[in-house]
Motif scaffolding. Structure first.
Motif, PDB file in Angstrom:
ATOM      1  N   ASN A  56       0.853  -1.196   0.000  1.00  0.00           N
ATOM      2  CA  ASN A  56       0.000   0.000   0.000  1.00  0.00           C
ATOM      3  C   ASN A  56       0.884   1.240   0.000  1.00  0.00           C
ATOM      4  O   ASN A  56       1.861   1.315   0.758  1.00  0.00           O
ATOM      5  CB  ASN A  56      -0.905   0.022   1.235  1.00  0.00           C
ATOM      6  CG  ASN A  56      -2.022  -0.993   1.147  1.00  0.00           C
ATOM      7  OD1 ASN A  56      -2.115  -1.764   0.188  1.00  0.00           O
ATOM      8  ND2 ASN A  56      -2.870  -1.011   2.141  1.00  0.00           N
ATOM      9  N   TRP A  59      -0.452   7.319  -1.666  1.00  0.00           N
ATOM     10  CA  TRP A  59      -1.336   7.963  -2.650  1.00  0.00           C
ATOM     11  C   TRP A  59      -2.588   7.137  -2.945  1.00  0.00           C
ATOM     12  O   TRP A  59      -3.334   7.425  -3.875  1.00  0.00           O
ATOM     13  CB  TRP A  59      -0.595   8.285  -3.937  1.00  0.00           C
ATOM     14  CG  TRP A  59       0.144   7.128  -4.551  1.00  0.00           C
ATOM     15  CD1 TRP A  59      -0.355   6.156  -5.377  1.00  0.00           C
ATOM     16  CD2 TRP A  59       1.520   6.820  -4.377  1.00  0.00           C
ATOM     17  NE1 TRP A  59       0.623   5.256  -5.726  1.00  0.00           N
ATOM     18  CE2 TRP A  59       1.795   5.647  -5.123  1.00  0.00           C
ATOM     19  CE3 TRP A  59       2.577   7.414  -3.668  1.00  0.00           C
ATOM     20  CZ2 TRP A  59       3.058   5.061  -5.172  1.00  0.00           C
ATOM     21  CZ3 TRP A  59       3.817   6.827  -3.724  1.00  0.00           C
ATOM     22  CH2 TRP A  59       4.053   5.665  -4.475  1.00  0.00           C
ATOM     23  N   GLY A  60      -2.838   6.093  -2.142  1.00  0.00           N
ATOM     24  CA  GLY A  60      -4.080   5.344  -2.268  1.00  0.00           C
ATOM     25  C   GLY A  60      -4.052   4.212  -3.266  1.00  0.00           C
ATOM     26  O   GLY A  60      -5.089   3.851  -3.835  1.00  0.00           O
ATOM     27  N   ARG A  62      -2.454   0.146  -4.069  1.00  0.00           N
ATOM     28  CA  ARG A  62      -1.752  -1.079  -3.663  1.00  0.00           C
ATOM     29  C   ARG A  62      -1.154  -1.643  -4.937  1.00  0.00           C
ATOM     30  O   ARG A  62      -1.869  -1.899  -5.913  1.00  0.00           O
ATOM     31  CB  ARG A  62      -2.714  -2.063  -3.002  1.00  0.00           C
ATOM     32  CG  ARG A  62      -2.043  -3.332  -2.506  1.00  0.00           C
ATOM     33  CD  ARG A  62      -2.971  -4.122  -1.571  1.00  0.00           C
ATOM     34  NE  ARG A  62      -2.351  -5.355  -1.104  1.00  0.00           N
ATOM     35  CZ  ARG A  62      -1.439  -5.444  -0.140  1.00  0.00           C
ATOM     36  NH1 ARG A  62      -1.026  -4.340   0.468  1.00  0.00           N
ATOM     37  NH2 ARG A  62      -0.934  -6.609   0.212  1.00  0.00           N
ATOM     38  N   GLN A  78      -4.133  -1.408  -7.728  1.00  0.00           N
ATOM     39  CA  GLN A  78      -5.563  -1.184  -7.483  1.00  0.00           C
ATOM     40  C   GLN A  78      -5.681  -0.010  -6.525  1.00  0.00           C
ATOM     41  O   GLN A  78      -4.757   0.284  -5.765  1.00  0.00           O
ATOM     42  CB  GLN A  78      -6.229  -2.428  -6.895  1.00  0.00           C
ATOM     43  CG  GLN A  78      -5.883  -2.689  -5.434  1.00  0.00           C
ATOM     44  CD  GLN A  78      -6.519  -3.942  -4.895  1.00  0.00           C
ATOM     45  OE1 GLN A  78      -5.993  -5.018  -5.093  1.00  0.00           O
ATOM     46  NE2 GLN A  78      -7.634  -3.796  -4.216  1.00  0.00           N
ATOM     47  N   THR A  79      -6.821   0.657  -6.552  1.00  0.00           N
ATOM     48  CA  THR A  79      -7.092   1.750  -5.637  1.00  0.00           C
ATOM     49  C   THR A  79      -7.512   1.172  -4.289  1.00  0.00           C
ATOM     50  O   THR A  79      -8.307   0.228  -4.239  1.00  0.00           O
ATOM     51  CB  THR A  79      -8.223   2.637  -6.202  1.00  0.00           C
ATOM     52  OG1 THR A  79      -7.795   3.139  -7.473  1.00  0.00           O
ATOM     53  CG2 THR A  79      -8.515   3.797  -5.284  1.00  0.00           C
ATOM     54  N   VAL A  80      -6.966   1.728  -3.213  1.00  0.00           N
ATOM     55  CA  VAL A  80      -7.323   1.299  -1.860  1.00  0.00           C
ATOM     56  C   VAL A  80      -7.579   2.526  -1.008  1.00  0.00           C
ATOM     57  O   VAL A  80      -7.096   3.626  -1.291  1.00  0.00           O
ATOM     58  CB  VAL A  80      -6.218   0.437  -1.206  1.00  0.00           C
ATOM     59  CG1 VAL A  80      -6.070  -0.894  -1.915  1.00  0.00           C
ATOM     60  CG2 VAL A  80      -4.898   1.169  -1.154  1.00  0.00           C
ATOM     61  N   ASN A  81      -8.333   2.336   0.048  1.00  0.00           N
ATOM     62  CA  ASN A  81      -8.573   3.403   1.016  1.00  0.00           C
ATOM     63  C   ASN A  81      -7.556   3.256   2.131  1.00  0.00           C
ATOM     64  O   ASN A  81      -7.499   2.221   2.774  1.00  0.00           O
ATOM     65  CB  ASN A  81      -9.993   3.328   1.589  1.00  0.00           C
ATOM     66  CG  ASN A  81     -11.027   3.571   0.528  1.00  0.00           C
ATOM     67  OD1 ASN A  81     -10.845   4.410  -0.342  1.00  0.00           O
ATOM     68  ND2 ASN A  81     -12.123   2.832   0.580  1.00  0.00           N
ATOM     69  N   ASN A  82      -6.755   4.293   2.341  1.00  0.00           N
ATOM     70  CA  ASN A  82      -5.738   4.232   3.413  1.00  0.00           C
ATOM     71  C   ASN A  82      -6.309   4.695   4.724  1.00  0.00           C
ATOM     72  O   ASN A  82      -7.143   5.440   4.882  1.00  0.00           O
ATOM     73  CB  ASN A  82      -4.538   5.075   3.052  1.00  0.00           C
ATOM     74  CG  ASN A  82      -3.709   4.417   1.947  1.00  0.00           C
ATOM     75  OD1 ASN A  82      -3.800   3.228   1.759  1.00  0.00           O
ATOM     76  ND2 ASN A  82      -2.929   5.196   1.257  1.00  0.00           N
TER      77      ASN A  82
END
Length: 82
Positions: A56, A59-60, A62, A78-82
């Protein structure tokens, strides 16, 4: 979206351009996937060795990196929520 990978031709006109410089420097390919960890596992099952583990980033995203035989870097993310 469609990505097409093409093998090198033996024709000198094509080979001189594609093989004339150091390959893999200054660029990379970014492939957005739904599940980075699943893609990492799939590539390993196929006998490939990614250069990094999924990680991760602030910048959001992974992401992990794998290089192809020509030295080009492929980043799967992929986009992830930190």
């Amino acid at each position: 979206m469609q990505v097409v990978l093409v093998s090198m031709r033996d024709d000198p006109e094509f080979a001189s351009d594609a093989l004339g410089n150091v390959r893999g420097q200054g660029c990379y390919y970014y492939i957005a996937v739904d599940d980075v960890d699943k893609m990492h596992a799939i590539l390993q099952r196929k006998g490939l060795s990614p250069q990094t583990q999924p990680r991760n980033w602030p910048w959001g995203a992974r992401e992990f990196v794998i290089k192809d035989p020509d030295g080009y870097k492929w980043v799967f993310g992929q986009t992830v929520n930190n």
